[in-house]
Scaffold this motif. Structure first.
Motif, PDB file in Angstrom:
ATOM      1  N   ALA A   1       0.803  -1.225   0.000  1.00 39.10           N
ATOM      2  CA  ALA A   1       0.000   0.000   0.000  1.00 39.10           C
ATOM      3  C   ALA A   1       0.836   1.274   0.000  1.00 39.10           C
ATOM      4  O   ALA A   1       0.270   2.367  -0.097  1.00 39.10           O
ATOM      5  N   ILE A   2       2.153   1.167   0.111  1.00 36.96           N
ATOM      6  CA  ILE A   2       2.983   2.367   0.233  1.00 36.96           C
ATOM      7  C   ILE A   2       2.841   3.261  -0.996  1.00 36.96           C
ATOM      8  O   ILE A   2       2.559   4.465  -0.894  1.00 36.96           O
TER       9      ILE A   2
ATOM     10  N   LEU B   1       0.348 -11.215  -8.629  1.00 38.12           N
ATOM     11  CA  LEU B   1       0.930 -10.454  -7.522  1.00 38.12           C
ATOM     12  C   LEU B   1       1.246 -11.430  -6.403  1.00 38.12           C
ATOM     13  O   LEU B   1       0.355 -12.136  -5.915  1.00 38.12           O
ATOM     14  N   GLU B   2       2.545 -11.456  -6.003  1.00 42.12           N
ATOM     15  CA  GLU B   2       2.995 -12.392  -4.977  1.00 42.12           C
ATOM     16  C   GLU B   2       3.742 -11.655  -3.878  1.00 42.12           C
ATOM     17  O   GLU B   2       4.146 -10.491  -4.043  1.00 42.12           O
ATOM     18  N   GLY B   3       3.948 -12.335  -2.766  1.00 45.81           N
ATOM     19  CA  GLY B   3       4.505 -11.693  -1.589  1.00 45.81           C
ATOM     20  C   GLY B   3       5.956 -11.304  -1.701  1.00 45.81           C
ATOM     21  O   GLY B   3       6.414 -10.422  -0.992  1.00 45.81           O
TER      22      GLY B   3
ATOM     23  N   ALA C   1       7.770  -3.416  -8.061  1.00 46.51           N
ATOM     24  CA  ALA C   1       7.256  -4.475  -8.931  1.00 46.51           C
ATOM     25  C   ALA C   1       5.751  -4.662  -8.745  1.00 46.51           C
ATOM     26  O   ALA C   1       5.011  -4.866  -9.710  1.00 46.51           O
ATOM     27  N   ARG C   2       5.281  -4.568  -7.515  1.00 41.78           N
ATOM     28  CA  ARG C   2       3.843  -4.680  -7.266  1.00 41.78           C
ATOM     29  C   ARG C   2       3.093  -3.534  -7.926  1.00 41.78           C
ATOM     30  O   ARG C   2       2.033  -3.732  -8.525  1.00 41.78           O
ATOM     31  N   ASP C   3       3.649  -2.334  -7.813  1.00 42.67           N
ATOM     32  CA  ASP C   3       2.976  -1.176  -8.404  1.00 42.67           C
ATOM     33  C   ASP C   3       2.907  -1.310  -9.922  1.00 42.67           C
ATOM     34  O   ASP C   3       1.878  -1.000 -10.532  1.00 42.67           O
ATOM     35  N   ARG C   4       3.992  -1.781 -10.551  1.00 37.68           N
ATOM     36  CA  ARG C   4       3.975  -1.967 -12.012  1.00 37.68           C
ATOM     37  C   ARG C   4       2.948  -3.014 -12.414  1.00 37.68           C
ATOM     38  O   ARG C   4       2.239  -2.852 -13.423  1.00 37.68           O
ATOM     39  N   THR C   5       2.855  -4.097 -11.647  1.00 39.49           N
ATOM     40  CA  THR C   5       1.889  -5.146 -11.974  1.00 39.49           C
ATOM     41  C   THR C   5       0.460  -4.638 -11.848  1.00 39.49           C
ATOM     42  O   THR C   5      -0.398  -4.909 -12.707  1.00 39.49           O
ATOM     43  N   ILE C   6       0.176  -3.891 -10.779  1.00 45.31           N
ATOM     44  CA  ILE C   6      -1.179  -3.362 -10.580  1.00 45.31           C
ATOM     45  C   ILE C   6      -1.547  -2.405 -11.702  1.00 45.31           C
ATOM     46  O   ILE C   6      -2.667  -2.446 -12.241  1.00 45.31           O
TER      47      ILE C   6
END
Length: 744
Positions: free
Chosen positions: A204-205, A647-649, A655-660
């Protein structure tokens, strides 16, 4: 006349009509009826209890009472001498005092030593009456690039009033998707004094940064995360908003308090976060600190600020005791303090020399108590919340929450939000004949092993084995390969690695958010947390002893593990659909002859129906707690022609932001596969309108959080979610605690 002992003067009056006829029960007694003074008798309740025990043969209406005599004697010349003596005694004696319960006596003892505690609950009741049932609305704040809804303006007014109260903060517990982030940003804009620290889950950052830049472009925001973060406190203090994660907060606190080993020396590194006096501290998804003894909770307690806030759509997930950490963080006095019953000692921490004497007053631990545990937690644990002292404790808890918490639900504010309806469907499918044979075989084997533990009386000593058996049965319901092809090598080394992946010693799958114990075994963070919680339950910190420390579920050594340690680095790149080198479970399968499962085919059927609708823009989220199961789902969906994201832990925040963003901005990507442990909270994925929970989690709040990733402000499509019904009864039992956070 000398005072006579009740033990020596016990009598039973046999005939009310003859006041001169008495019968003494002690032959040596020199008791004389003429000594009786009707107006000077008083009840000795202590001796009365003794008399009832030893003299059960009393026969007249009111039992004869032992008495204490005063110095006056009865002369027989009173005007009421015609009234029978027994009537005069019963008419003029004092009424016996009501018998106090053990809890009431303890409260009286505590209040006698700490008089400031006597009016605590009355003060809370006064605060609740002053607040009223209807919240006023604040003015639309300047500098916010959005028009706040009516209930959000009410929330802003409540936030501002709480900062002016004794609490100087509180708990904003609106349901997920109702704009808690926007309300907090509005508060920051209305009082722009810097700096503000926001602690949020890693996923969430960057979303917080986007929200601040979108709605309050005048605020300077920085992300304090990663190896390149600055250690200059002056630079951090100059920012309006500083964003960091719970893992980083814990890491800096641990390095400052316990130190790190550098070149054979123990070095303590100062924490920039704990060295700044913040204007505000905001804990997003504050239930991350629900375990009061964890380093994450302690690192949050050590922060200094003028105002403190907790944000959580699910503040209570499993037990009432989880609320204590939030109360402690908010600085609730006296609810978060420990009190001594033999002196005025008061402390916010449980501190004792060698667990023997208090560091403040020198008294033993047994005479100290937690006000929260004493007044709220223990009565509810002992009696429930529907009767007796438990019911009274429940009322006190509701009173406390009414003063520090604001919670609105989507149902209550449906007119303001204008959200589409949300429908939850439970789809039940039957096993294929092959799957049913495998499941029955596994079930029979599991039952036989459990019966062996039961017959030997070693159920509690084999908890990890039982947990593994249950996990295997759940995996078999997903796909047989999760059990039959879980690993290919039996010579697992001490690090818990099988070929190219970390393997959890509890679920025996690729470790999700892997952490390492002191005995060098790898576990999923969620698996080992659940394992430890099964031992802790609601045991109070002051009642825990070394003999209750759980063993490692693999080697049975004393378990020592930091639940808040950074995740282990993966020994190989993260599996992606575009990576030609298959990893994880796919590398152990013959994909040319691979067969799908009933559950996967049910998912494909549901997604195919959506693809055949006229509206081709419908997107879906698929949650599972098993990463290997997501591998199988991804392989099957790609063969069916679906474009997917994952999206994985173990992904970095970037990387999470790019995937979302890839999922949100590309119309062709229709399915987002998400690990329930990593992406079930703090995401805003309103582009999707379908949620599929492939395997239910023990905690229903986790699934509610996952479904509400799409059912939030900005969503205009009807929402549909499907879940498995294997653990629904357990979830319903835990969901009963949500009554605590609902409006009365």
């Amino acid at each position: 006349m000398q005072r006579r002992s009740a033990r020596a003067a016990r009598v039973a009056y046999k005939d009310e009509s003859d006041a001169s006829e008495w019968e003494g029960n002690d032959e040596s007694s020199d008791y004389d009826p003429s000594d009786v003074v009707s107006e000077d008798w008083e009840v000795d309740t202590k001796d009365q209890a003794l008399m009832v025990k030893h003299e059960p043969q009393v026969s007249f209406d009111a039992p004869a009472l032992p008495v204490k005599k005063r110095a006056r004697s009865y002369s027989g010349s009173d005007t009421d001498s015609d009234v029978p003596l027994a009537d005069r005694v019963r008419a003029r004696r004092k009424a016996p005092k009501p018998k106090l319960t053990r809890f009431q006596r303890a409260v009286a003892t505590l209040n006698a030593m700490h008089p400031e505690l006597e009016g605590v609950w009355e003060a809370l009741a006064t605060m609740r009456r002053q607040r009223g049932s209807r919240l006023p609305k604040a003015e639309q704040p300047e500098g916010i690039a959005a028009t706040l809804l009516p209930f959000q303006l009410e929330g802003l007014q409540w936030l501002q009033s709480q900062e002016k109260s004794l609490w100087r903060g509180g708990l904003l517990a609106d349901e997920m998707g109702m704009g808690k982030t926007l309300q907090m940003i509005s508060l920051l804009v209305s009082d722009p004094q810097r700096p503000t620290l926001v602690v949020a889950p890693t996923v969430a950052i960057l979303q917080w940064r986007h929200e601040v830049q979108k709605f309050a472009p005048s605020l300077n925001v920085t992300v304090w995360h990663g190896a390149q973060r600055t250690s200059d406190t002056a630079e951090l203090a100059s920012m309006d908003v500083v964003l960091t994660s719970y893992a980083v907060l814990e890491s800096t606190f641990r390095r400052e308090k316990y130190g790190v080993t550098r070149r054979g020396r123990r070095v303590h590194e100062p924490s920039p976060l704990h060295g700044i006096s913040w204007r505000r501290i905001i804990l997003d998804e504050a239930h991350h600190i629900k375990e009061r003894t964890s380093n994450t909770a302690r690192s949050a307690f050590a922060l200094k600020s003028d105002y403190k806030w907790c944000l959580s759509g699910t503040p209570l997930q499993n037990r009432v005791g989880e609320l204590y950490s939030m109360i402690r963080f908010l600085g609730g006095d006296p609810f978060a303090y420990y009190y001594c019953r033999q002196c005025p000692c008061k402390s916010a921490t449980w501190s004792f020399h060698n667990n023997s004497v208090c560091v403040h007053c020198g008294h033993k631990p047994m005479v100290h108590l937690s006000f929260w545990n004493f007044m709220i937690l223990r009565p509810i644990q002992r009696d429930g919340f529907e009767e007796g002292e438990g019911e009274e404790a429940f009322v006190r808890l509701r009173l406390l929450l009414d003063c520090i918490m604001l919670r609105r639900t989507k149902l209550e504010r449906a007119d303001d939000m204008g959200l589409p309806p949300r429908t939850i469907e439970v789809r039940r499918d039957l096993f294929s004949p092959e799957e049913e044979d495998l499941y029955r075989s596994l079930y029979t084997s599991t039952t036989r092993k459990f019966s062996t533990f039961l017959d030997q009386g070693t159920v509690l000593n084999n908890y990890s084995n039982i947990f593994t058996l249950l996990t295997r049965m759940r995996q078999m319901s997903n796909h047989p390969d999760l059990v039959l092809r879980s690993h290919t090598r039996s010579n697992v080394d001490l690090l818990g690695e099988v070929d190219e992946v970390h393997v959890c010693k509890l679920c025996l799958e690729e470790a999700e958010d892997a952490i390492l114990s002191r005995c060098r075994h790898v576990f999923c963070r969620a698996c080992i947390t659940q394992y430890l919680q099964s031992f802790e339950g609601d045991v109070d910190a002051e009642l825990r002893h070394d003999d209750t420390t759980p063993d490692c579920p693999y080697c049975h050594a004393t378990l020592s593990i930091d639940l808040d340690a950074p995740a282990l680095e993966p020994p190989c790149p993260i599996p992606t659909p575009g990576n030609p080198k298959r990893q994880g479970i796919l590398s152990r399968l013959d994909l040319t002859h691979w067969r799908s499962s009933t559950k996967i085919e049910a998912l494909v059927e549901e997604l195919t129906k959506l693809r055949e609708l006229p509206d081709r823009s419908i997107k879906s989220l698929v949650f599972s707690q098993f990463v290997n199961f997501l591998d199988l789902i991804a392989f099957r969906l790609q063969r069916a022609g679906f474009r997917i994201c994952r999206l994985e832990g173990n992904m970095t925040p970037e990387a999470r932001d790019r995937t979302i963003r890839h999922f949100m901005e590309n119309p062709g990507v229709s399915v987002f596969l998400v690990s329930l442990k990593a992406g079930g909270v703090a995401l805003n994925l309103t582009e999707a309108s379908r949620v599929y929970l492939m395997d239910p989690w023990w905690n229903p709040a986790v699934e509610v959080q996952a479904m509400d990733r799409i059912h939030r402000l900005g969503q205009h499509r009807p929402i549909v979610g499907t879940i498995e019904s294997r653990i629904i009864e357990l979830q319903n039992k835990k969901s009963a605690y949500d009554l605590l956070t609902q409006a009365p």
